[in-house]
Design an enzyme around this catalytic site. Structure first.
Site, mmCIF file in Angstrom:
data_model
loop_
_atom_site.group_PDB
_atom_site.id
_atom_site.type_symbol
_atom_site.label_atom_id
_atom_site.label_comp_id
_atom_site.label_asym_id
_atom_site.label_seq_id
_atom_site.Cartn_x
_atom_site.Cartn_y
_atom_site.Cartn_z
ATOM 1 N N CYS A 191 -14.202 -21.819 7.357
ATOM 2 C CA CYS A 191 -13.597 -20.969 5.937
ATOM 3 C C CYS A 191 -12.947 -21.901 5.006
ATOM 4 C CB CYS A 191 -12.732 -19.861 6.415
ATOM 5 S SG CYS A 191 -11.991 -19.218 5.191
ATOM 6 N N TYR B 249 0.871 -1.287 -0.221
ATOM 7 C CA TYR B 249 0.023 -0.002 0.096
ATOM 8 C C TYR B 249 1.010 1.318 0.090
ATOM 9 C CZ TYR B 249 -4.112 -2.987 0.860
ATOM 10 O OH TYR B 249 -5.063 -3.912 0.740
ATOM 11 N N ALA C 222 -26.619 -27.017 -0.574
ATOM 12 C CA ALA C 222 -28.060 -26.384 -0.821
ATOM 13 C C ALA C 222 -28.985 -26.973 0.029
ATOM 14 C CB ALA C 222 -28.332 -26.216 -2.254
#
Length: 664
Positions: free
Chosen positions: A364, A181, A414
């Site tokens: 995760c 950055y 799902a």
């Protein structure tokens, strides 16, 4: 008895005591700001949920201190100096709620992105940098900052930190001599070509970072903690080119020797803690590690920092295994374990570790689809496996008036998510799965060792459904007659998809990716993978890592062209690994036939013969909608979910299932 007791010992940053050894790692709070630069209600709820979940220290995602020198489209991320009164008022509500859980919170403040500003987040504003260097994403040369502009940004850090302290933040983190950055661009000689007081020697290149901590301490007092996000190694081979794990290369960015020297200087300047990772935007797969990176990948670098400086060290980077976290703390690798994406997936992670309830932690899967993929594409932070992340209020579980009996056909993600949500709300789902195991396409997809978390997610769903006492019936195929005679109040069809098949001639040696992954077919030592999407590329990598000769044939002009939004960290690393592992790639090429060990392929210009033992098809999936079509007009309240509705990715299968199941 707490199994991981050492993770719950208090620790200090400066004079500030934190109740345990867990920190929420900073993740860009896109979508969590209002047009005046304050945290919106989504942001307040999001951070409060992680404090409620037991995390000792929260570090916000990046916020800006200035919107004049490097302009950003609003709303983008919070800015403590844009409208100070409004920022303090709204942030005070957030910090008060967080403190109620005995948690602490730091505001991460950025000096700017410079050459790495994501174009979708920048608007029409020109990029800036320490020198006239190439932008990371666009075909532009950045404008060098003037000295008075640098000093202006430093002053804004002082104002921003003052506003943060008034708003109840317990400290700040500076963003950063890290990941390439703007402040890091000043610190790295590869990017910094200046000849004034901000260029040349290491001390000059760190002058920007030194002036920032000095200004904050002058403004807020020496007792106000100022931490630094810090990368001791960059892994830069060249502009827009990063090194892979184990690759021999010449470091163009910050090497370890300078990384240690810089760390000592930064601590001497007054930084109270280093939050350690490695990498840069040119080697993005280090700073945002996908599943192709090993767990705990920053630990060796955190240890080096721990040995070099006498301030607390935070270490993140796939640290989601509590056993790894304990090892890091007890062996002196770091003082605090940073959790980023694991806290997106499960805000209650820390409380579950404390309660020895490890199996209920939602894993995760390092897909980056819901977080970085959506950040770079839609300027919104979310999570693929947790639809409530950053939507804690709007996606809260809906209360029910009357429990309903809901039939679910299909035990993929799902179907499992629908059953979990229905049971959590108080309904009575009955889930039917034709195979002997839940998981659907995650079972073959999770075979490669780098996809272990896909299997962890399957196991989590199995555990959740068992805990919720969901009626799960494996090895049971349902038909229309069963559904219509079952006295169900609603029906969810989540029958998934099936692989698309091509007949190429010698079909005895043409297999599907699923057959090969599950060990049902042996592809031989020379393999042609037809299809260069995510499944084909990951399959090819897995086969190559077994020592096989692998060729990918993809009819589109580039690999991974139809998958998305994929984070560049994932897609770029996967493509680099394909090259690094010697996998041959033919794009703009279509396979026509396969006979006698010869695959005939065509391009717009010529014909290509590829010698191989087998062809493995990874040319996509087709929705299995037959059961849905059979009953959709006969059974009211019938829904179709997952791949049966539209072949997509894990995120949309889970999100759509949550949405429908939360509305029944």
């Amino acid at each position: 008895m707490i199994q991981y007791a050492s993770l719950f010992e208090p620790v200090r940053i400066g004079r500030l005591e934190i109740k345990n050894r867990f920190a929420m790692a900073p993740m860009g709070p896109l979508g969590l700001s209002d047009t005046e630069g304050a945290f919106n209600q989504k942001g307040i709820d999001y951070y409060t949920a992680r404090a409620k979940g037991g995390t000792g220290l929260l570090i916000t995602g990046v916020t800006f201190v200035d919107n004049e020198i490097e302009k950003h489209a609003m709303p983008h991320v919070p800015c403590a100096t844009h409208n100070p009164v409004h920022f303090i008022r709204t942030a005070k509500e957030m910090t008060e709620r967080i403190h109620a859980y005995d948690a602490k919170i730091f505001l991460q403040m950025s000096g700017g992105f410079g050459r790495v500003t994501v174009p979708t987040n920048m608007g029409e504003y020109p990029p800036v940098a320490p020198s006239a260097i190439p932008h990371r994403w666009m075909d532009k040369i950045c404008r060098p900052l003037k000295i008075d502009e640098i000093r202006h940004i430093v002053n804004m850090f002082g104002q921003g930190a003052f506003n943060a302290r008034r708003a109840g933040f317990d400290g700040v983190q500076i963003h950063a001599v890290h990941e390439g950055y703007l402040i890091d661009q000043f610190a790295i000689s590869f990017f910094n070509h200046r000849t004034d007081e901000y260029g040349g020697s290491l001390e000059n290149r760190l002058r920007f970072a030194r002036q920032i901590v000095k200004k904050i301490k002058q403004t807020c007092g020496e007792d106000f903690p100022v931490t630094l996000r810090y990368s001791p190694k960059s892994f830069i081979k060249d502009y827009k080119s990063g090194a892979l794990p184990g690759e021999t290369f010449e470091e163009k960015g910050r090497d370890i020797e300078e990384g240690i020297e810089a760390a000592k200087l930064l601590v001497a300047y007054g930084y109270d803690c280093l939050d350690v990772d490695v990498g840069s935007y040119d080697s993005w797969w280090w700073s945002h590690p996908p599943m192709y990176q090993k767990k705990g990948l920053f630990m060796p670098y955190a240890r080096l920092m721990k040995e070099a400086v006498d301030v607390p060290i935070i270490c993140a980077g796939r640290m989601d295994n509590p056993a790894t976290a304990v090892e890091a703390v007890e062996k002196g690798v770091c003082d605090i374990v940073g959790l980023g994406r694991p806290l997106l997936a499960d805000p209650d992670y820390v409380n579950k570790v404390m309660g020895n309830d490890i199996q209920s932690i939602r894993p995760c899967i390092s897909c980056h689809e819901g977080c970085m993929g959506r950040v770079q594409t839609y300027s919104a932070l979310n999570c693929a496996v947790n639809p409530q992340t950053c939507r804690e209020r709007t996606a809260a579980y809906n209360p029910i008036l009357r429990p309903k009996k809901v039939m679910i056909a299909g035990g993929g993600v799902a179907g499992c998510e629908a059953a979990r949500v229905l049971a959590t709300r108080g309904h009575s789902p009955v889930l039917f799965e034709k195979s002997d195991r839940l998981g659907g396409n995650l079972i073959p997809g999770g075979v490669p060792d780098f996809k272990e978390d896909d299997i962890a997610l399957v196991n989590w769903y199995a555990n959740q459904l068992e805990t919720l006492e969901v009626d799960v019936r494996l090895n049971t195929r349902v038909d229309a007659a069963h559904i219509l005679s079952g006295s169900y109040d609603a029906v969810i069809i989540a029958t998934g998809s099936y692989p698309r098949i091509l007949s190429l001639g010698d079909d005895d040696h043409v297999h599907t990716a699923e057959e090969v992954l599950l060990g049902k077919k042996n592809p031989g030592s020379r393999v042609l993978v037809a299809g260069g999407g995510l499944i084909g590329c990951e399959l090819a990598l897995w086969l190559a890592q077994q020592g096989k000769q692998v060729t990918i044939v993809e009819q589109m002009e580039k690999l991974l062209a139809v998958n998305g939004p994929l984070c560049h960290a994932n897609s770029d690393m996967l493509e680099a690994l394909i090259s690094y592992n010697g996998i041959k790639v033919h794009t703009g090429t279509r396979i026509q036939s396969f006979r006698g060990g010869n695959a005939v392929c065509t391009t717009p210009d010529n014909e290509v013969i590829i010698h191989c033992d087998s062809v493995v098809l990874a040319v996509g999936y087709a929705p299995d909608r037959s059961l849905y079509e059979e009953i959709r007009f006969q059974m009211p309240n019938t829904y179709v979910l997952g791949d049966a509705r539209r072949v997509a990715n894990i995120m949309y299968a889970i999100w759509d299932a949550f949405e429908v199941a939360n509305g029944i």
